[in-house]
Motif scaffolding. Structure first.
Motif, PDB file in Angstrom:
ATOM      1  N   GLY A 132       4.336  13.983  11.730  1.00  0.00           N
ATOM      2  CA  GLY A 132       5.420  13.862  10.664  1.00  0.00           C
ATOM      3  C   GLY A 132       6.136  14.524   9.805  1.00  0.00           C
ATOM      4  O   GLY A 132       5.378  15.881   9.977  1.00  0.00           O
ATOM      5  N   ARG A 151       3.634   5.368  13.736  1.00  0.00           N
ATOM      6  CA  ARG A 151       4.676   5.493  14.390  1.00  0.00           C
ATOM      7  C   ARG A 151       4.509   4.979  16.153  1.00  0.00           C
ATOM      8  O   ARG A 151       5.655   4.782  16.499  1.00  0.00           O
ATOM      9  N   ILE A 198     -10.053   3.776  15.653  1.00  0.00           N
ATOM     10  CA  ILE A 198     -10.204   3.376  14.897  1.00  0.00           C
ATOM     11  C   ILE A 198     -11.571   3.993  13.652  1.00  0.00           C
ATOM     12  O   ILE A 198     -12.715   4.566  14.482  1.00  0.00           O
ATOM     13  N   GLU A 228      -0.432   1.236   3.468  1.00  0.00           N
ATOM     14  CA  GLU A 228      -0.728   2.299   4.782  1.00  0.00           C
ATOM     15  C   GLU A 228      -0.456   2.853   5.355  1.00  0.00           C
ATOM     16  O   GLU A 228       0.933   2.408   6.218  1.00  0.00           O
ATOM     17  N   ILE A 229      -0.589   4.356   6.155  1.00  0.00           N
ATOM     18  CA  ILE A 229      -0.367   4.977   6.695  1.00  0.00           C
ATOM     19  C   ILE A 229      -1.450   5.080   7.540  1.00  0.00           C
ATOM     20  O   ILE A 229      -1.885   5.803   7.346  1.00  0.00           O
ATOM     21  N   THR A 232      -1.326   2.205  11.424  1.00  0.00           N
ATOM     22  CA  THR A 232      -1.924   1.085  11.615  1.00  0.00           C
ATOM     23  C   THR A 232      -3.337   1.126  12.450  1.00  0.00           C
ATOM     24  O   THR A 232      -4.203   0.100  12.491  1.00  0.00           O
ATOM     25  N   TYR A 258      -7.208  -3.060  12.135  1.00  0.00           N
ATOM     26  CA  TYR A 258      -8.577  -2.922  11.357  1.00  0.00           C
ATOM     27  C   TYR A 258      -8.222  -3.210   9.151  1.00  0.00           C
ATOM     28  O   TYR A 258      -8.753  -3.530   9.024  1.00  0.00           O
ATOM     29  N   GLN A 259      -8.255  -1.927   8.806  1.00  0.00           N
ATOM     30  CA  GLN A 259      -7.847  -1.208   7.656  1.00  0.00           C
ATOM     31  C   GLN A 259      -6.732  -2.553   6.663  1.00  0.00           C
ATOM     32  O   GLN A 259      -7.333  -2.465   6.434  1.00  0.00           O
ATOM     33  N   GLN A 261      -5.695   7.724  19.937  1.00  0.00           N
ATOM     34  CA  GLN A 261      -5.721   7.233  18.999  1.00  0.00           C
ATOM     35  C   GLN A 261      -7.573   6.466  18.386  1.00  0.00           C
ATOM     36  O   GLN A 261      -8.163   6.184  19.546  1.00  0.00           O
ATOM     37  N   VAL A 294      -7.194  12.083  13.334  1.00  0.00           N
ATOM     38  CA  VAL A 294      -6.842  12.491  14.195  1.00  0.00           C
ATOM     39  C   VAL A 294      -5.164  11.976  12.737  1.00  0.00           C
ATOM     40  O   VAL A 294      -4.882  12.160  12.153  1.00  0.00           O
ATOM     41  N   GLY A 305       7.219   3.242  12.352  1.00  0.00           N
ATOM     42  CA  GLY A 305       8.565   4.913  11.859  1.00  0.00           C
ATOM     43  C   GLY A 305       7.354   5.993  11.761  1.00  0.00           C
ATOM     44  O   GLY A 305       5.893   5.643  11.912  1.00  0.00           O
ATOM     45  N   ASP A 306       7.721   6.731  10.463  1.00  0.00           N
ATOM     46  CA  ASP A 306       7.387   7.728   9.698  1.00  0.00           C
ATOM     47  C   ASP A 306       6.357   7.324   8.678  1.00  0.00           C
ATOM     48  O   ASP A 306       7.074   8.090   7.767  1.00  0.00           O
ATOM     49  N   LEU A 348      -1.786  13.637  11.465  1.00  0.00           N
ATOM     50  CA  LEU A 348      -0.775  12.454  10.906  1.00  0.00           C
ATOM     51  C   LEU A 348       1.143  13.528  11.411  1.00  0.00           C
ATOM     52  O   LEU A 348       0.590  14.834  11.157  1.00  0.00           O
TER      53      LEU A 348
HETATM   54  N1  SAH Z   1      -6.141   2.446   9.988  1.00  0.00           N
HETATM   55  C1  SAH Z   1      -6.884   2.303  11.827  1.00  0.00           C
HETATM   56  C2  SAH Z   1      -6.970   4.012  12.506  1.00  0.00           C
HETATM   57  C3  SAH Z   1      -6.524   5.031  12.143  1.00  0.00           C
HETATM   58  S1  SAH Z   1      -5.957   6.137  14.064  1.00  0.00           S
HETATM   59  C4  SAH Z   1      -7.914   1.535  11.620  1.00  0.00           C
HETATM   60  O1  SAH Z   1      -7.979   0.289  10.798  1.00  0.00           O
HETATM   61  O2  SAH Z   1      -7.618   1.277  13.060  1.00  0.00           O
HETATM   62  C5  SAH Z   1      -4.057   6.751  12.842  1.00  0.00           C
HETATM   63  C6  SAH Z   1      -3.485   6.043  13.404  1.00  0.00           C
HETATM   64  O3  SAH Z   1      -2.240   6.907  12.301  1.00  0.00           O
HETATM   65  C7  SAH Z   1      -2.932   5.856  14.705  1.00  0.00           C
HETATM   66  O4  SAH Z   1      -2.263   5.011  15.244  1.00  0.00           O
HETATM   67  C8  SAH Z   1      -1.637   7.356  14.869  1.00  0.00           C
HETATM   68  O5  SAH Z   1      -0.809   6.458  15.746  1.00  0.00           O
HETATM   69  C9  SAH Z   1      -1.112   6.884  13.454  1.00  0.00           C
HETATM   70  N2  SAH Z   1      -0.222   8.090  12.889  1.00  0.00           N
HETATM   71  C10 SAH Z   1      -0.255   9.190  13.015  1.00  0.00           C
HETATM   72  N3  SAH Z   1       0.964   9.619  12.383  1.00  0.00           N
HETATM   73  C11 SAH Z   1       1.474   8.903  12.008  1.00  0.00           C
HETATM   74  C12 SAH Z   1       2.698   9.026  10.832  1.00  0.00           C
HETATM   75  N4  SAH Z   1       3.504  10.076  10.605  1.00  0.00           N
HETATM   76  N5  SAH Z   1       3.653   7.499  10.400  1.00  0.00           N
HETATM   77  C13 SAH Z   1       2.496   6.467  10.948  1.00  0.00           C
HETATM   78  N6  SAH Z   1       1.310   6.660  11.553  1.00  0.00           N
HETATM   79  C14 SAH Z   1       0.628   8.288  12.198  1.00  0.00           C
END
Ligand code: SAH
Length: 205
Positions: free
Chosen positions: A199, A98, A51, A74-75, A77, A81-82, A49, A195, A123-124, A197
């Motif tokens: 789910g 996830r 940032i 936010e989906i 995490t 940072y975001q 993964q 990267v 979670g998803d 998503l």
């Molecule tokens: N916002 C983050 C960067 C995200 S990288 C930051 O500030 O660092 C993308 C993230 O989405 C990864 O951690 C990955 O595991 C997560 N991800 C991918 N599919 C997901 C899903 N269905 N539900 C929750 N997280 C998911």
């Protein structure tokens, strides 16, 4: 970072710039990559993964048009940072990840920096987080094959969804605004690479 990578490229929202000046980005990145925390590119945070690049964080945050009263989802995490940037600008942030170990690390960083208005859950996130819906802003920091219907339905009136949509390798940032009487308006912003998503309403693996 803020002056050369973000303001110079046309991000003028003063609240976004001030938040990013404030937050110690290096604390969100595990060594040895933390030394590159303020550079102009995405960085590895483990488990395949990343940032996001600072400019991308700023751009997506600006597109959300948050107010101090906003409730945000936010989906993805990741490092957290975001989520910290959102926490500086909004009233309340829920962030879904996830991978539980990434969620736990992000939780610890956010707690150490005393962000009491962020809740990190596992979670998803392609299904959103209905328990706390509706949201004034939803930001997806992973790439979806199409805008997830669940996220659309969890937007408050006037709310905005910002999400990269496209193939696994290249996407377009989409902005969906929920207008009055459930009319939705959609427009395209910049190209991006996230990267996947993974789910139910994302990619299958
Ligand atoms: N916002 C983050 C960067 C995200 S990288 C930051 O500030 O660092 C993308 C993230 O989405 C990864 O951690 C990955 O595991 C997560 N991800 C991918 N599919 C997901 C899903 N269905 N539900 C929750 N997280 C998911």
């Amino acid at each position: 970072m803020v002056e050369l990578q973000i303001a110079a490229r046309g991000i003028h929202n003063q609240r976004v710039l001030a938040a990013m000046l404030e937050i110690p980005r290096h604390l969100f990145i595990p060594p040895p990559y933390d030394r590159a925390a303020y550079e102009d590119n995405p960085l590895s945070i483990g488990s395949g993964q990343t940032i996001s690049q600072p400019y991308m964080v700023a751009k997506m945050t600006e597109l959300l048009a948050l107010t101090p009263q906003s409730r945000v989802l936010e989906i993805g995490t990741g490092s957290g940072y975001q989520a910290a940037v959102l926490a500086e600008l909004a009233a309340d942030v829920v962030s879904v990840e996830r991978f539980s170990h990434l969620a736990e690390a992000a939780r610890q960083t956010l707690e150490a920096l005393e962000y009491g208005n962020v809740t990190v859950v596992v979670g998803d996130g392609s299904l959103g987080w209905p328990e706390r819906a509706p949201y004034d802003g939803i930001i997806v920091t992973a790439a979806a094959p199409a805008l997830p219907p669940s996220l659309r339905s969890q937007l408050a009136p006037g709310g905005r969804l910002v999400c990269p949509v496209g193939s696994r390798d290249l996407q377009q940032l989409k902005v969906l605004v929920r207008g009055p009487e459930d009319r939705f308006a959609e427009h395209d912003s910049i190209r991006c690479m996230f990267v996947p998503l993974v789910g139910r309403e994302g990619w299958s693996a």
